[in-house]
Design a protein around this motif. Structure first.
Motif, short mmCIF file in Angstrom:
data_model
loop_
_atom_site.label_atom_id
_atom_site.label_comp_id
_atom_site.label_asym_id
_atom_site.label_seq_id
_atom_site.Cartn_x
_atom_site.Cartn_y
_atom_site.Cartn_z
N VAL A 1 2.91 11.04 9.22
CA VAL A 1 3.23 9.67 8.84
C VAL A 1 4.17 9.75 7.64
CG1 VAL A 1 2.26 7.53 7.89
CG2 VAL A 1 1.02 8.78 9.67
N PRO A 2 5.26 8.97 7.64
CA PRO A 2 6.20 9.00 6.51
C PRO A 2 5.57 8.36 5.28
CG PRO A 2 6.85 7.33 8.09
CD PRO A 2 5.67 8.04 8.68
N ASP A 3 5.14 9.20 4.34
CA ASP A 3 4.40 8.71 3.18
C ASP A 3 5.29 7.94 2.21
OD1 ASP A 3 5.78 11.01 2.42
OD2 ASP A 3 4.30 11.54 0.90
N GLY A 4 4.63 7.09 1.42
CA GLY A 4 5.32 6.32 0.40
C GLY A 4 4.97 4.86 0.45
N LEU B 1 0.84 -1.19 0.00
CA LEU B 1 0.00 0.00 0.00
C LEU B 1 0.87 1.24 0.00
CD1 LEU B 1 0.38 0.93 3.14
CD2 LEU B 1 -1.49 -0.62 3.55
N GLU B 2 0.23 2.39 -0.08
CA GLU B 2 0.91 3.69 0.00
C GLU B 2 0.53 4.34 1.32
OE1 GLU B 2 2.96 5.60 -2.18
OE2 GLU B 2 3.21 3.71 -3.24
N LEU B 3 1.52 4.67 2.12
CA LEU B 3 1.25 5.38 3.36
C LEU B 3 0.94 6.84 3.04
CD1 LEU B 3 4.08 4.07 5.72
CD2 LEU B 3 1.63 3.68 5.96
N PRO B 4 -0.10 7.41 3.66
CA PRO B 4 -0.41 8.83 3.46
C PRO B 4 0.39 9.69 4.42
CG PRO B 4 -2.06 7.86 4.87
CD PRO B 4 -1.09 6.74 4.50
N ALA B 5 0.64 10.93 4.08
CA ALA B 5 1.35 11.87 4.95
C ALA B 5 0.36 12.49 5.93
CB ALA B 5 2.05 12.94 4.12
N GLU B 6 -0.20 11.66 6.79
CA GLU B 6 -1.20 12.09 7.77
C GLU B 6 -0.55 12.98 8.83
OE1 GLU B 6 -5.19 11.29 9.36
OE2 GLU B 6 -4.28 9.96 7.90
N ALA C 1 -5.61 -8.74 26.22
CA ALA C 1 -4.39 -8.85 25.41
C ALA C 1 -4.61 -9.68 24.16
CB ALA C 1 -3.25 -9.43 26.24
N HIS C 2 -5.35 -10.77 24.25
CA HIS C 2 -5.52 -11.65 23.08
C HIS C 2 -6.39 -11.02 21.99
CE1 HIS C 2 -9.19 -12.60 25.35
NE2 HIS C 2 -9.69 -13.03 24.20
N GLN C 3 -7.05 -9.88 22.28
CA GLN C 3 -7.89 -9.21 21.29
C GLN C 3 -7.28 -7.92 20.76
OE1 GLN C 3 -11.62 -8.59 23.31
NE2 GLN C 3 -12.27 -10.71 23.02
N GLN C 4 -6.14 -7.51 21.27
CA GLN C 4 -5.54 -6.25 20.85
C GLN C 4 -5.09 -6.31 19.39
OE1 GLN C 4 -2.47 -5.72 23.74
NE2 GLN C 4 -3.93 -5.38 25.39
N ARG C 5 -5.32 -5.22 18.67
CA ARG C 5 -4.94 -5.15 17.25
C ARG C 5 -3.89 -4.06 17.06
NH1 ARG C 5 -8.67 -2.72 12.56
NH2 ARG C 5 -6.96 -2.13 11.21
N THR C 6 -2.77 -4.45 16.45
CA THR C 6 -1.72 -3.52 16.09
C THR C 6 -1.42 -3.70 14.61
OG1 THR C 6 -0.76 -3.78 18.29
CG2 THR C 6 0.61 -2.72 16.61
N ASP C 7 -1.54 -2.62 13.83
CA ASP C 7 -1.17 -2.68 12.41
C ASP C 7 0.29 -2.27 12.29
OD1 ASP C 7 -3.72 -3.46 11.66
OD2 ASP C 7 -4.38 -1.41 11.27
N LEU C 8 1.03 -3.00 11.46
CA LEU C 8 2.44 -2.76 11.22
C LEU C 8 2.64 -2.31 9.79
CD1 LEU C 8 3.80 -6.10 12.76
CD2 LEU C 8 3.26 -3.98 13.94
N PHE C 9 3.44 -1.26 9.60
CA PHE C 9 3.74 -0.73 8.26
C PHE C 9 5.24 -0.60 8.13
CE2 PHE C 9 -0.36 0.85 9.64
CZ PHE C 9 -1.18 0.47 8.59
N LEU C 10 5.82 -1.30 7.19
CA LEU C 10 7.25 -1.27 6.95
C LEU C 10 7.48 -0.53 5.63
CD1 LEU C 10 10.09 -2.12 7.76
CD2 LEU C 10 9.67 -4.34 6.70
N ARG C 11 8.10 0.66 5.72
CA ARG C 11 8.34 1.48 4.52
C ARG C 11 9.33 0.77 3.61
NH1 ARG C 11 8.68 4.32 1.35
NH2 ARG C 11 9.42 6.39 1.60
N VAL C 12 9.02 0.80 2.34
CA VAL C 12 9.86 0.20 1.30
C VAL C 12 10.77 1.28 0.72
CG1 VAL C 12 9.81 -0.93 -0.97
CG2 VAL C 12 8.04 -1.47 0.73
N ALA C 13 12.05 0.96 0.54
CA ALA C 13 12.97 1.89 -0.10
C ALA C 13 12.52 2.13 -1.54
CB ALA C 13 14.40 1.35 -0.06
N ASP C 14 12.49 3.37 -1.96
CA ASP C 14 12.05 3.72 -3.34
C ASP C 14 13.05 3.26 -4.37
OD1 ASP C 14 9.77 4.96 -2.34
OD2 ASP C 14 10.81 6.88 -2.12
#
Length: 166
Positions: free
Chosen positions: A101-104, A15-20, A153-166
């Motif tokens: 947020v670091p977009d890209g 996906l593309e991260l937005p510059a939020e 704890a077993h219901q907690q949701r964390t989204d992870l986003f790993l920026r890709v080098a351009d």
């Protein structure tokens, strides 16, 4: 509102991260052993700013990490806000500053469960990126969707986003 909160995401969703726009507390040269204190201090200061109506929160808590998480790294912890601060705000002994947020391009994944699973979840996402022939940009983003005091704890949701080098 944080535009990536619709997940959950698969193992390595491109996906593309937005510059939020964000309001954050910034830390430099942290070690993993410093993380708990930094998070607690930041969250308390930001809640104080929200309670004082200095900021209007529009989404879940976000942490942005830069550097090597196994040695020294920088971290910003904050929230998407209606209007980022102009300059810095002082609350709870912390400086709250504007950021974004670091977009890209990025790969996303979701961890459902305790924060103890974050290390293995990041490793799986990193391995998936390498398997795709892509390189990490050195920026990791975590979005915390639940209140730790009210969500088991077993219901907690964390989204992870790993920026890709351009």
């Amino acid at each position: 509102m944080f535009t990536l909160s619709d997940g959950p995401y698969g193992e390595a969703t491109p996906l593309e991260l937005p510059a939020e726009p964000l309001a954050v507390v910034r830390f430099t040269e942290l070690r993993l052993s410093d993380l708990g204190t930094a998070v607690d201090t930041s969250i308390a200061a930001l809640r104080e700013a929200f309670d004082a109506d200095a900021l209007v929160r529009t989404g879940p808590a976000i942490a942005i990490y830069r550097g090597d998480p196994m040695t020294l790294f920088d971290m910003e912890l904050g929230y998407p806000v209606q209007d980022p601060p102009e300059g810095e705000l002082l609350f709870g002994g912390c400086r709250i500053v504007p950021s974004a947020v670091p977009d890209g391009p990025a790969l996303a994944s979701t961890l459902t469960g305790s924060y103890e699973g974050l290390g293995p979840a990041w490793e799986r996402l990193h391995d998936a990126m390498i398997a795709q022939g892509r390189r990490p940009a050195g920026v990791w983003v975590e979005v915390y969707h639940d209140d730790l005091q009210t969500t088991p704890a077993h219901q907690q949701r964390t989204d992870l986003f790993l920026r890709v080098a351009d």
